[in-house]
Design a protein around this motif. Structure first.
Motif, PDB file in Angstrom:
ATOM      1  N   LEU A 260     -10.291   5.439  -8.294  1.00  0.00           N
ATOM      2  CA  LEU A 260     -10.150   4.816  -6.982  1.00  0.00           C
ATOM      3  C   LEU A 260      -9.581   5.812  -5.967  1.00  0.00           C
ATOM      4  CD1 LEU A 260      -8.568   1.374  -7.934  1.00  0.00           C
ATOM      5  CD2 LEU A 260     -10.859   1.741  -7.034  1.00  0.00           C
ATOM      6  N   PRO A 261     -10.219   5.984  -4.819  1.00  0.00           N
ATOM      7  CA  PRO A 261      -9.681   6.878  -3.781  1.00  0.00           C
ATOM      8  C   PRO A 261      -8.669   6.154  -2.890  1.00  0.00           C
ATOM      9  CG  PRO A 261     -11.838   6.078  -3.121  1.00  0.00           C
ATOM     10  CD  PRO A 261     -11.584   5.503  -4.492  1.00  0.00           C
ATOM     11  N   LEU A 262      -7.506   5.830  -3.458  1.00  0.00           N
ATOM     12  CA  LEU A 262      -6.466   5.166  -2.670  1.00  0.00           C
ATOM     13  C   LEU A 262      -5.803   6.169  -1.729  1.00  0.00           C
ATOM     14  CD1 LEU A 262      -4.812   2.959  -5.441  1.00  0.00           C
ATOM     15  CD2 LEU A 262      -6.132   2.151  -3.483  1.00  0.00           C
ATOM     16  N   PRO A 263      -5.543   5.777  -0.479  1.00  0.00           N
ATOM     17  CA  PRO A 263      -4.883   6.695   0.452  1.00  0.00           C
ATOM     18  C   PRO A 263      -3.434   6.947   0.051  1.00  0.00           C
ATOM     19  CG  PRO A 263      -5.106   4.524   1.431  1.00  0.00           C
ATOM     20  CD  PRO A 263      -5.872   4.486   0.139  1.00  0.00           C
ATOM     21  N   SER A 264      -2.892   8.051   0.537  1.00  0.00           N
ATOM     22  CA  SER A 264      -1.509   8.427   0.254  1.00  0.00           C
ATOM     23  C   SER A 264      -0.651   8.254   1.494  1.00  0.00           C
ATOM     24  CB  SER A 264      -1.429   9.883  -0.219  1.00  0.00           C
ATOM     25  OG  SER A 264      -2.170  10.070  -1.413  1.00  0.00           O
ATOM     26  N   PRO A 276      -4.127  -0.551   9.064  1.00  0.00           N
ATOM     27  CA  PRO A 276      -5.256  -0.595   8.131  1.00  0.00           C
ATOM     28  C   PRO A 276      -6.193  -1.743   8.476  1.00  0.00           C
ATOM     29  CG  PRO A 276      -3.304  -1.535   7.113  1.00  0.00           C
ATOM     30  CD  PRO A 276      -2.859  -0.978   8.431  1.00  0.00           C
ATOM     31  N   ALA A 277      -7.445  -1.612   8.096  1.00  0.00           N
ATOM     32  CA  ALA A 277      -8.396  -2.700   8.295  1.00  0.00           C
ATOM     33  C   ALA A 277      -7.946  -3.932   7.510  1.00  0.00           C
ATOM     34  CB  ALA A 277      -9.791  -2.267   7.852  1.00  0.00           C
ATOM     35  N   ALA A 278      -8.350  -5.115   7.980  1.00  0.00           N
ATOM     36  CA  ALA A 278      -7.879  -6.370   7.392  1.00  0.00           C
ATOM     37  C   ALA A 278      -8.179  -6.446   5.893  1.00  0.00           C
ATOM     38  CB  ALA A 278      -8.503  -7.549   8.115  1.00  0.00           C
ATOM     39  N   ALA A 279      -9.297  -5.908   5.475  1.00  0.00           N
ATOM     40  CA  ALA A 279      -9.670  -5.969   4.058  1.00  0.00           C
ATOM     41  C   ALA A 279      -9.966  -4.572   3.524  1.00  0.00           C
ATOM     42  CB  ALA A 279     -10.867  -6.879   3.859  1.00  0.00           C
ATOM     43  N   ALA A 280      -9.202  -3.606   4.010  1.00  0.00           N
ATOM     44  CA  ALA A 280      -9.464  -2.232   3.605  1.00  0.00           C
ATOM     45  C   ALA A 280      -9.125  -2.034   2.137  1.00  0.00           C
ATOM     46  CB  ALA A 280      -8.635  -1.271   4.467  1.00  0.00           C
ATOM     47  N   GLY A 281      -9.753  -1.065   1.544  1.00  0.00           N
ATOM     48  CA  GLY A 281      -9.460  -0.744   0.152  1.00  0.00           C
ATOM     49  C   GLY A 281     -10.726  -0.459  -0.611  1.00  0.00           C
ATOM     50  N   PRO A 282     -10.622   0.312  -1.664  1.00  0.00           N
ATOM     51  CA  PRO A 282     -11.810   0.715  -2.433  1.00  0.00           C
ATOM     52  C   PRO A 282     -12.136  -0.245  -3.568  1.00  0.00           C
ATOM     53  CG  PRO A 282      -9.898   1.883  -3.238  1.00  0.00           C
ATOM     54  CD  PRO A 282      -9.399   0.944  -2.149  1.00  0.00           C
TER      55      PRO A 282
END
Length: 311
Positions: A260-264, A276-282
């Motif tokens: 998963l490319p989770l942000p840091s 962050p976007a309302a439903a952001a995430g990988p």
């Protein structure tokens, strides 16, 4: 041995006015974030089982759920109480503290992560330990910073608290208006480092409900621990990982990064961190066949079976 009643109130009889169900003891390591998160999530699925603490004035409970605390499991087994022993974190059990052979061992491990090597003895993988309620507040605001200092060397913990943590909290207050910090241990160090920020809330993980706090927060920053990642995954919510502290967090961060490319959360001035976007995430990248969120229900079912028909 930390004995907890996550419901925070006296057990009550189930709906319908019948007698209350069997008494089960719940125990977790209060100094380990993953452990307290796991216990709270399983406790939400106990049904008519009555969570209890230890009392010399009452008969022993019919069964127990112990998260990570090997000493508690050993003591309960010696007293004749059957135990479900849940290992809730990655490679975190200190050497020489393998769960006793007589316990039923479960290991919190999402199916989308490679299995641990070597696997725990006779441990069954649970899937994701998700919160019982996966909804979030429509009026959520502020930042939740969920961090673990369990088994982190003192010098590393001090450098993080006085440096990166202080900068992140200051930025969170500027950009989101409020910030709540939840930590498992090292609270004195954390509070001292953040004393210059009036209005900031700092809680001990074992004394609050991190899952409920997350439901009300707009921004979520967390240590790379399975309990925090599971929380964001279950709610399909944005998550930025804090810098990994200690060997267990670094090992897990490397494994997660392969999938998963989770942000840091390493740049407090990054505007994307605070909006962050309302439903952001990988989360959509995960294989649905391996995306099993029923781990807490599965462990609770095992505890129920043990309570009703002890081995």
């Amino acid at each position: 041995m930390a004995l907890l009643n996550p419901a925070g109130a006296a057990p009550t009889a189930p709906d319908g006015g019948g007698a209350a169900g069997p008494r089960v003891l719940l125990s977790a390591r209060e100094d380990q974030l993953d452990s307290t998160l796991a216990l709270g999530r399983v406790a939400g699925h106990l049904g008519d089982l009555r969570p209890t603490g230890w009392s010399e004035l009452e008969p022993p409970p019919v069964a127990a759920l112990v998260c990570d605390d090997v000493a508690a499991t050993e003591r309960l087994l010696t007293l004749g109480v059957p135990v479900v022993h849940l290992r809730s974190g990655p490679a975190g059990t200190p050497a020489g503290e393998a769960p006793p052979e007589r316990a039923l061992v479960r290991l919190h491990r999402p199916g989308w992560l490679p299995p641990p090597a070597p696997p725990a003895r006779d441990a069954r993988l649970t899937g994701v330990l998700a919160p019982r309620r996966t909804g979030r507040s429509r009026t959520r605001s502020g930042t939740l910073l969920l961090m673990s200092l369990w088994h982190v060397p003192d010098t590393e913990a001090e450098a993080f608290a006085s440096g990166a943590l202080r900068e992140l909290v200051a930025a969170a207050l500027r950009h989101t208006g409020s910030c709540t910090v939840v930590a498992d241990t090292g609270l004195a160090r954390v509070r001292a480092a953040l004393a210059e920020h009036p209005g900031l809330r700092v809680f001990r993980a074992a004394e609050c409900d991190p899952d409920a706090l997350h439901a009300d927060a707009a921004v979520f920053l967390a240590s790379p621990v399975l309990g925090a990642i599971a929380l964001a995954q279950a709610r399909r919510a944005p998550l930025a990982l804090l810098p990994p502290l200690g060997p267990a967090q670094r090992a897990l961060a490397e494994q997660v990064d392969e999938v998963l490319p989770l942000p840091s959360a390493d740049d407090p001035e990054d505007p994307c961190l605070w909006a962050p976007a309302a439903a952001a995430g990988p989360w959509h990248l995960l294989d649905p066949a391996l995306d099993d969120l029923r781990g807490a229900q599965r462990v609770a079912r095992t505890l129920r079976q043990l309570a009703l028909a002890p081995l």
